[in-house]
Motif scaffolding. Structure first.
Motif, PDB file in Angstrom:
ATOM      1  N   UNK A  65     -37.740  71.948  23.245  1.00  0.00           N
ATOM      2  CA  UNK A  65     -37.202  71.106  22.198  1.00  0.00           C
ATOM      3  C   UNK A  65     -36.037  71.826  21.532  1.00  0.00           C
ATOM      4  N   UNK A  66     -34.834  71.281  21.693  1.00  0.00           N
ATOM      5  CA  UNK A  66     -33.669  71.806  20.998  1.00  0.00           C
ATOM      6  C   UNK A  66     -33.670  71.270  19.579  1.00  0.00           C
ATOM      7  N   UNK A  67     -33.661  72.174  18.619  1.00  0.00           N
ATOM      8  CA  UNK A  67     -33.622  71.784  17.218  1.00  0.00           C
ATOM      9  C   UNK A  67     -32.168  71.562  16.785  1.00  0.00           C
ATOM     10  N   UNK A  68     -31.934  71.001  15.597  1.00  0.00           N
ATOM     11  CA  UNK A  68     -30.547  70.808  15.138  1.00  0.00           C
ATOM     12  C   UNK A  68     -29.694  72.076  15.177  1.00  0.00           C
ATOM     13  N   UNK A  69     -30.298  73.247  14.941  1.00  0.00           N
ATOM     14  CA  UNK A  69     -29.524  74.488  15.032  1.00  0.00           C
ATOM     15  C   UNK A  69     -29.047  74.734  16.458  1.00  0.00           C
ATOM     16  N   UNK A  70     -29.913  74.530  17.436  1.00  0.00           N
ATOM     17  CA  UNK A  70     -29.519  74.691  18.828  1.00  0.00           C
ATOM     18  C   UNK A  70     -28.485  73.663  19.252  1.00  0.00           C
ATOM     19  N   UNK A  71     -28.626  72.444  18.758  1.00  0.00           N
ATOM     20  CA  UNK A  71     -27.640  71.413  19.086  1.00  0.00           C
ATOM     21  C   UNK A  71     -26.286  71.726  18.467  1.00  0.00           C
ATOM     22  N   UNK A 116     -29.715  93.591  23.141  1.00  0.00           N
ATOM     23  CA  UNK A 116     -30.851  92.839  23.667  1.00  0.00           C
ATOM     24  C   UNK A 116     -30.852  91.459  23.010  1.00  0.00           C
ATOM     25  N   UNK A 117     -30.967  90.399  23.831  1.00  0.00           N
ATOM     26  CA  UNK A 117     -30.874  89.023  23.354  1.00  0.00           C
ATOM     27  C   UNK A 117     -32.069  88.200  23.824  1.00  0.00           C
ATOM     28  N   UNK A 118     -32.290  87.075  23.151  1.00  0.00           N
ATOM     29  CA  UNK A 118     -33.310  86.128  23.594  1.00  0.00           C
ATOM     30  C   UNK A 118     -34.712  86.674  23.468  1.00  0.00           C
ATOM     31  N   UNK A 119     -35.614  86.176  24.332  1.00  0.00           N
ATOM     32  CA  UNK A 119     -37.012  86.599  24.278  1.00  0.00           C
ATOM     33  C   UNK A 119     -37.178  88.091  24.503  1.00  0.00           C
ATOM     34  N   UNK A 120     -36.262  88.722  25.204  1.00  0.00           N
ATOM     35  CA  UNK A 120     -36.350  90.170  25.387  1.00  0.00           C
ATOM     36  C   UNK A 120     -36.286  90.893  24.052  1.00  0.00           C
ATOM     37  N   UNK A 121     -35.642  90.259  23.057  1.00  0.00           N
ATOM     38  CA  UNK A 121     -35.464  90.879  21.741  1.00  0.00           C
ATOM     39  C   UNK A 121     -36.482  90.429  20.719  1.00  0.00           C
ATOM     40  N   UNK A 122     -36.991  89.194  20.846  1.00  0.00           N
ATOM     41  CA  UNK A 122     -37.820  88.652  19.761  1.00  0.00           C
ATOM     42  C   UNK A 122     -38.777  87.567  20.250  1.00  0.00           C
ATOM     43  N   UNK A 151     -33.380  80.043  19.208  1.00  0.00           N
ATOM     44  CA  UNK A 151     -33.078  81.426  18.849  1.00  0.00           C
ATOM     45  C   UNK A 151     -32.167  82.055  19.895  1.00  0.00           C
ATOM     46  N   UNK A 152     -32.404  81.756  21.166  1.00  0.00           N
ATOM     47  CA  UNK A 152     -31.548  82.296  22.227  1.00  0.00           C
ATOM     48  C   UNK A 152     -30.118  81.783  22.100  1.00  0.00           C
ATOM     49  N   UNK A 153     -29.961  80.501  21.780  1.00  0.00           N
ATOM     50  CA  UNK A 153     -28.629  79.941  21.608  1.00  0.00           C
ATOM     51  C   UNK A 153     -27.923  80.548  20.397  1.00  0.00           C
ATOM     52  N   UNK A 154     -28.665  80.759  19.323  1.00  0.00           N
ATOM     53  CA  UNK A 154     -28.080  81.399  18.145  1.00  0.00           C
ATOM     54  C   UNK A 154     -27.696  82.848  18.431  1.00  0.00           C
ATOM     55  N   UNK A 155     -28.493  83.541  19.244  1.00  0.00           N
ATOM     56  CA  UNK A 155     -28.130  84.895  19.668  1.00  0.00           C
ATOM     57  C   UNK A 155     -26.785  84.879  20.390  1.00  0.00           C
ATOM     58  N   UNK A 156     -26.636  83.918  21.306  1.00  0.00           N
ATOM     59  CA  UNK A 156     -25.389  83.840  22.075  1.00  0.00           C
ATOM     60  C   UNK A 156     -24.203  83.538  21.151  1.00  0.00           C
ATOM     61  N   UNK A 157     -24.395  82.595  20.235  1.00  0.00           N
ATOM     62  CA  UNK A 157     -23.333  82.285  19.267  1.00  0.00           C
ATOM     63  C   UNK A 157     -22.949  83.530  18.479  1.00  0.00           C
ATOM     64  N   UNK A 158     -23.949  84.296  18.026  1.00  0.00           N
ATOM     65  CA  UNK A 158     -23.690  85.475  17.191  1.00  0.00           C
ATOM     66  C   UNK A 158     -23.009  86.586  17.975  1.00  0.00           C
TER      67      UNK A 158
END
Length: 417
Positions: free
Chosen positions: A46-52, A295-301, A313-320
Motif C-alpha cells: 500500500x503506497x501512502x500519500x507520502x510515497x505517492x 544503507x537504505x530501505x529495509x536494510x536500514x530500518x 519509507x524506502x521511497x522517502x529514503x531514495x528522495x532524501x
C-alpha cells in the motif's frame, strides 16, 4: 557534487528509486542484484500519500495509477461487527488516498522511470563484501559460476533488504526476527467487500486478517487483484494449511465472524500452494551512512508491517539521498543532510510499530481488550483522528512534527524526465 561512480546493492524499491534520482543527476550508477531477472514477487503493498508524493517527484505517478488500485480508507472490523479502525485519508486532506499495488507493478513503474541506457546492470550477482578506502569503496562480487571480482566505486549504497549481511555490524543496534508473521496470497479481486478500502479483521490480539486492493500486474492489466494476509506465529508456518481440508476448515472459521470475506475466499482459494509465508524483522541502526557508505530501505530500518510504511519509507529514503547528494559538495556532507530529513521519521515509525504490533500480533489477551476499548474513543477526538491520519499517511517526523509534503514535490531540472 561532481559526477560519481555509485554502486547500489539491491534492485528493490529503495535501490531502484535511488538509481532513478541519482542517474538523472548525471552520476554513473551500477545496480547489483542477486536475482537473475527483475521479477519482484511478493505480497501486495500500500503506497501512502507520502510515497505517492515521491512518485510525483519521480515523474511516474501516472504510470503507478494505471496499474494500482486507489484506496480511500482503512477499516478494521472486530468479531462482534464493530469498527475498531475507521481511517479515511480525507481526514488529513480531501484529495488524499492510498494506492494498492502488486510488487511486480511497482518494479515495472520504477524501471520505466530510469533514464535510457543510464544504468549498468549486474544481475545474477552476489555482492560478497564492501570495504571503504580513503578514495572510495572496494566492492567484491561474484556472478553465477564465476570467480570473485572487485570493482572500485566512489560510493556504495546498500539496499538489499532486511536480512542484509553487508551493512556495517558496528552500526547495528538491533537485528532480530518477529515471532509473528503472515500467510499471504494474491487472488482475483474481492467483490464482496468495498474495493476502495483496505479491510482488516480482528479477534483479540491473536487473530488478524487483511484484504488489500492490489490493482493489476503489467502482463495482465485487465485482471484486478486483491492481496490476502492472515497473521500467525512463525512457529506455525510449517503446519498451516498443508491440505485442502485444512484450508476449507479455515475458510469456514473465517465465515463465523466475517461472512463476506469467507464468501470471496470460498470462490478463489482452491489449493494450499496459493499461500506464501512472510516473516518480518526488526532492524535498528545507530546511523544510516558515513563516509562513502550508506544503507537504505529495509536494510536500514526493517520493521513490522503494522503501519504499512515499508515501501513508503524506502521511497522517502531514495528522495532524501537524491536531495542530499545534489546539495552536498562531498560525501561527508551527504549524511548530515540525509539524516536531518530521514532520521526523525525513521525513529518515530520504528517506535510506533514496536508499540502497536503486540496489540495485533500476540497472545496477550489483556492488550486485545485494552485496544478494543481505547481505539474507538480515540477516533472520536478530532485532533487525535487527524494525528492518526498523518501517521498512516507517512508524514510524521515525531510526536508533534511532520514533513512538509511540498518539499517532496519539489523537482529540480536534473530530476525531470
Amino acid at each position: 557534487m561532481k559526477t560519481q561512480r555509485i554502486a547500489i546493492v539491491g534492485a528493490g524499491t529503495a535501490g531502484l528509486a535511488s538509481a532513478v534520482l541519482l542517474s538523472r543527476q548525471g552520476h554513473q550508477i551500477t545496480l547489483f542484484e542477486q536475482a537473475a531477472q527483475l521479477e519482484n514477487v511478493g505480497a501486495g503493498i500500500l503506497l501512502q500519500p507520502s510515497g505517492l508524493a515521491v512518485f510525483r517527484h519521480l515523474g511516474c505517478f501516472d504510470a503507478a495509477m494505471a496499474l494500482g488500485a486507489p484506496v480511500t480508507a482503512l477499516q478494521g472490523q472486530l468479531a462482534n461487527g464493530g469498527l475498531l479502525v475507521d481511517h479515511h485519508y480525507r481526514d488529513l486532506n480531501v484529495d488524499d488516498f492510498g494506492l494498492g499495488m502488486h510488487r511486480a507493478a511497482l518494479c515495472e513503474v520504477l524501471v520505466g522511470a530510469l533514464p535510457v541506457r543510464a544504468i549498468d546492470w549486474c544481475l545474477a550477482t552476489t555482492v560478497l563484501s564492501v570495504s571503504e578506502q580513503a578514495d572510495g569503496v572496494l566492492l567484491q562480487y561474484q556472478q553465477a559460476s564465476g570467480v570473485p571480482q572487485t570493482q572500485h566505486f566512489d560510493a556504495v549504497l546498500i539496499a538489499n533488504g532486511a536480512k542484509s549481511q553487508l551493512r556495517p555490524q558496528a552500526w547495528v543496534l538491533l537485528d532480530r526476527p518477529y515471532p509473528w508473521g503472515a500467510i499471504w496470497s494474491i487472488l482475483p479481486e474481492c467483490e464482496t467487500l468495498d474495493r476502495q478500502v483496505l479491510h482488516q479483521f480482528y479477534q483479540g490480539a491473536h487473530t488478524m486478517m487483511g484484504v488489500l486492493p492490489t490493482g493489476a500486474v503489467p502482463s495482465q492489466p485487465t485482471q484486478r487483484l486483491s492481496s490476502l494476509f492472515w497473521s500467525i506465529p512463525t512457529t506455525q508456518f510449517a503446519t498451516w494449511g498443508q491440505h485442502p481440508e485444512q484450508i476449507a476448515a479455515w475458510i469456514q472459521g473465517v465465515g463465523q465472524f466475517w461472512p463476506q470475506a469467507a464468501e470471496w475466499l470460498a470462490q478463489v482459494v482452491t489449493r494450499p500452494e496459493q499461500f506464501m509465508r512472510a516473516q518480518y524483522r526488526d532492524v535498528i541502526l545507530s546511523h544510516f551512512g558515513a563516509g562513502r557508505l550508506g544503507v537504505l530501505g529495509d536494510a536500514a530500518h526493517a520493521m513490522s508491517p503494522q503501519l504499512g510504511q515499508g515501501v513508503n519509507m524506502a521511497l522517502l529514503d531514495a528522495w532524501a539521498i537524491g536531495r542530499a547528494v545534489q546539495q552536498a559538495q562531498d560525501w561527508d556532507q551527504v549524511w548530515p543532510y540525509y539524516e536531518q530529513w530521514r532520521a526523525p521519521s525513521i525513529r518515530f515509525y520504528q517506535m510506533m510499530s514496536r508499540q502497536l504490533t503486540p496489540l495485533y500480533q500476540s497472545n496477550r489477551r489483556d492488550l486485545g481488550v485494552l485496544r478494543d476499548l481505547a481505539f474507538p474513543w480515540m477516533y472520536r477526538i478530532p485532533w487525535l483522528r487527524r494525528e492518526m491520519a498523518k501517521t498512516i499517511s507517512g508524514f510524521k517526523m515525531g510526536a508533534l512534527r511532520e514533513l512538509d509534503r511540498s518539499v517532496l514535490l519539489e523537482t529540480s531540472e536534473s530530476n525531470k524526465r
